[in-house]
Design an enzyme around this catalytic site. Sequence first.
Site, mmCIF file in Angstrom:
data_model
loop_
_atom_site.group_PDB
_atom_site.id
_atom_site.type_symbol
_atom_site.label_atom_id
_atom_site.label_comp_id
_atom_site.label_asym_id
_atom_site.label_seq_id
_atom_site.Cartn_x
_atom_site.Cartn_y
_atom_site.Cartn_z
ATOM 1 N N ASP A 41 -0.445 9.148 2.494
ATOM 2 C CA ASP A 41 -0.644 8.904 1.063
ATOM 3 C C ASP A 41 -1.549 9.983 0.494
ATOM 4 O OD1 ASP A 41 -1.403 7.640 -1.523
ATOM 5 O OD2 ASP A 41 -0.443 5.875 -0.664
ATOM 6 N N ASP A 65 0.670 14.873 1.085
ATOM 7 C CA ASP A 65 1.650 14.865 -0.004
ATOM 8 C C ASP A 65 3.034 14.836 0.642
ATOM 9 O OD1 ASP A 65 3.514 15.524 -1.967
ATOM 10 O OD2 ASP A 65 2.160 16.919 -2.976
ATOM 11 N N VAL A 66 3.793 13.783 0.372
ATOM 12 C CA VAL A 66 5.070 13.614 1.081
ATOM 13 C C VAL A 66 6.139 14.629 0.673
ATOM 14 C CG1 VAL A 66 4.854 11.187 1.755
ATOM 15 C CG2 VAL A 66 5.730 11.756 -0.535
ATOM 16 N N TYR A 180 12.921 7.738 -13.425
ATOM 17 C CA TYR A 180 12.720 6.789 -12.329
ATOM 18 C C TYR A 180 14.070 6.217 -11.901
ATOM 19 C CZ TYR A 180 10.587 2.813 -9.842
ATOM 20 O OH TYR A 180 10.202 1.887 -8.893
ATOM 21 N N LYS A 184 15.737 6.693 -8.170
ATOM 22 C CA LYS A 184 15.941 5.554 -7.262
ATOM 23 C C LYS A 184 17.429 5.384 -6.918
ATOM 24 C CE LYS A 184 11.712 4.288 -6.598
ATOM 25 N NZ LYS A 184 11.115 4.296 -5.258
HETATM 26 N N1 LIG Z 1 5.791 -2.462 -8.360
HETATM 27 C C1 LIG Z 1 7.026 -2.838 -8.642
HETATM 28 O O1 LIG Z 1 7.266 -3.752 -9.442
HETATM 29 C C2 LIG Z 1 8.174 -2.150 -7.968
HETATM 30 C C3 LIG Z 1 9.463 -2.567 -8.283
HETATM 31 C C4 LIG Z 1 10.526 -1.944 -7.692
HETATM 32 C C5 LIG Z 1 10.312 -0.914 -6.800
HETATM 33 N N2 LIG Z 1 9.052 -0.511 -6.515
HETATM 34 C C6 LIG Z 1 8.884 0.601 -5.576
HETATM 35 O O2 LIG Z 1 8.037 0.170 -4.527
HETATM 36 C C7 LIG Z 1 7.312 1.289 -4.028
HETATM 37 C C8 LIG Z 1 5.826 0.995 -4.063
HETATM 38 O O3 LIG Z 1 5.468 0.702 -5.401
HETATM 39 P P1 LIG Z 1 4.004 0.244 -5.802
HETATM 40 O O4 LIG Z 1 4.146 -0.632 -6.958
HETATM 41 O O5 LIG Z 1 3.269 -0.188 -4.597
HETATM 42 O O6 LIG Z 1 3.429 1.633 -6.328
HETATM 43 P P2 LIG Z 1 1.946 2.172 -6.264
HETATM 44 O O7 LIG Z 1 1.826 3.159 -7.373
HETATM 45 O O8 LIG Z 1 0.958 1.061 -6.180
HETATM 46 O O9 LIG Z 1 1.924 2.948 -4.874
HETATM 47 C C9 LIG Z 1 2.557 4.182 -4.688
HETATM 48 C C10 LIG Z 1 1.739 4.975 -3.686
HETATM 49 O O10 LIG Z 1 2.406 6.226 -3.459
HETATM 50 C C11 LIG Z 1 1.416 7.233 -3.376
HETATM 51 N N3 LIG Z 1 2.001 8.530 -3.719
HETATM 52 C C12 LIG Z 1 2.485 8.936 -4.918
HETATM 53 N N4 LIG Z 1 2.902 10.201 -4.835
HETATM 54 C C13 LIG Z 1 2.699 10.598 -3.548
HETATM 55 C C14 LIG Z 1 2.916 11.811 -2.854
HETATM 56 N N5 LIG Z 1 3.468 12.891 -3.460
HETATM 57 N N6 LIG Z 1 2.579 11.863 -1.549
HETATM 58 C C15 LIG Z 1 2.014 10.799 -0.923
HETATM 59 N N7 LIG Z 1 1.769 9.618 -1.543
HETATM 60 C C16 LIG Z 1 2.114 9.548 -2.842
HETATM 61 C C17 LIG Z 1 0.340 6.812 -4.364
HETATM 62 O O11 LIG Z 1 -0.912 7.441 -4.078
HETATM 63 C C18 LIG Z 1 0.312 5.298 -4.167
HETATM 64 O O12 LIG Z 1 -0.642 4.931 -3.190
HETATM 65 C C19 LIG Z 1 7.713 2.493 -4.882
HETATM 66 O O13 LIG Z 1 8.748 3.182 -4.232
HETATM 67 C C20 LIG Z 1 8.219 1.830 -6.136
HETATM 68 O O14 LIG Z 1 9.117 2.649 -6.828
HETATM 69 C C21 LIG Z 1 7.975 -1.095 -7.072
#
Ligand SMILES: NC(=O)c1ccc[n+]([C@@H]2O[C@H](COP(=O)([O-])OP(=O)(O)OC[C@H]3O[C@@H](n4cnc5c(N)ncnc54)[C@H](O)[C@@H]3O)[C@@H](O)[C@H]2O)c1
Length: 269
Positions: A41, A65-66, A180, A184
Amino acid sequence: MSDDLFDLTGRVAVVTGGLGQLGAELVAAFAERGARVAILDLATDLPEPIRAAMETATVRVHPCDVTDRNAVEAALALVEADWGVPHVLVNAAAIDAPPDAPASEVGPFEDVPLDALERVVDVNVLGVVVPCQVIGGAMARAGRGSIVNVGSIYGLLSPDQRLYDFRREAGEEFVKPVAYSVSKSALLNLTRYLATYWGRSGVRVNTLTPHGIENGQPATFVEAFAARSPLGRLMNVSEAVGAVVFLASDASSYVTGANLVVDGGWSAW
Ligand SMILES: NC(=O)c1ccc[n+]([C@@H]2O[C@H](COP(=O)([O-])OP(=O)(O)OC[C@H]3O[C@@H](n4cnc5c(N)ncnc54)[C@H](O)[C@@H]3O)[C@@H](O)[C@H]2O)c1
């Protein structure tokens, strides 16, 4: 009776975005089930489930950074030195337009700047491709593994723009941006591509499609969401765990290239 089907004891899992809301929940869930978990992360703040997991189980954070192949290779080298080749990769790192995004990025589709789109696609698509190349590649050489790519209902269906009326009512011109959604959607076919590419190498690849995780959203949003949801509510983040443990474990040994939708029935009507 313990159920070996879902057992993760001794497995090594990598969770990208493992310090985010969903990722942290999954890290804690894997650790509770006996897995060793490496978080990749960008963030450095440790959320509560991670703090607790680090006290009771083997969880390590690798700042990374992924989208940066060298950084992912370096993180994998550390994981392999500690624990060996990972068995599980969950790609949960992603970005969306932030709440304070400039008006142009959350305005009419016709005018969305391409650099905003590129930024989201870069993290949400290439940031999944790169860990799959590096970590999935190591799994394929080891002849086993399970990859879960975290998509979104917005990769399957269009956003219902009416959910965001609350922002317009506050006087803002707001359109849920396209970036987005397209990013996805790309994961659905990346998953299918890799499921067939690695089918004979013992690496399974699936998509998890969640929708609407409860996270202190404004009451107007929560009400609009509930009105359109067959289950009548947002998801508690813990409700994603069962699906991911299923996909990560031997319980899903004949499941690959699939999309497991955890949306409270949103896509059912
Ligand atoms: N929260 C929702 O309602 C929801 C709904 C559908 C899908 N999702 C998906 O679930 C997953 C997690 O969502 P979330 O709500 O926990 O998001 P979040 O923003 O809480 O967590 C995302 C994490 O990814 C990390 N990140 C971002 N860019 C990065 C990079 N370049 N390298 C490394 N780390 C990086 C961030 O630091 C963060 O810790 C995501 O793929 C999101 O699209 C979430």
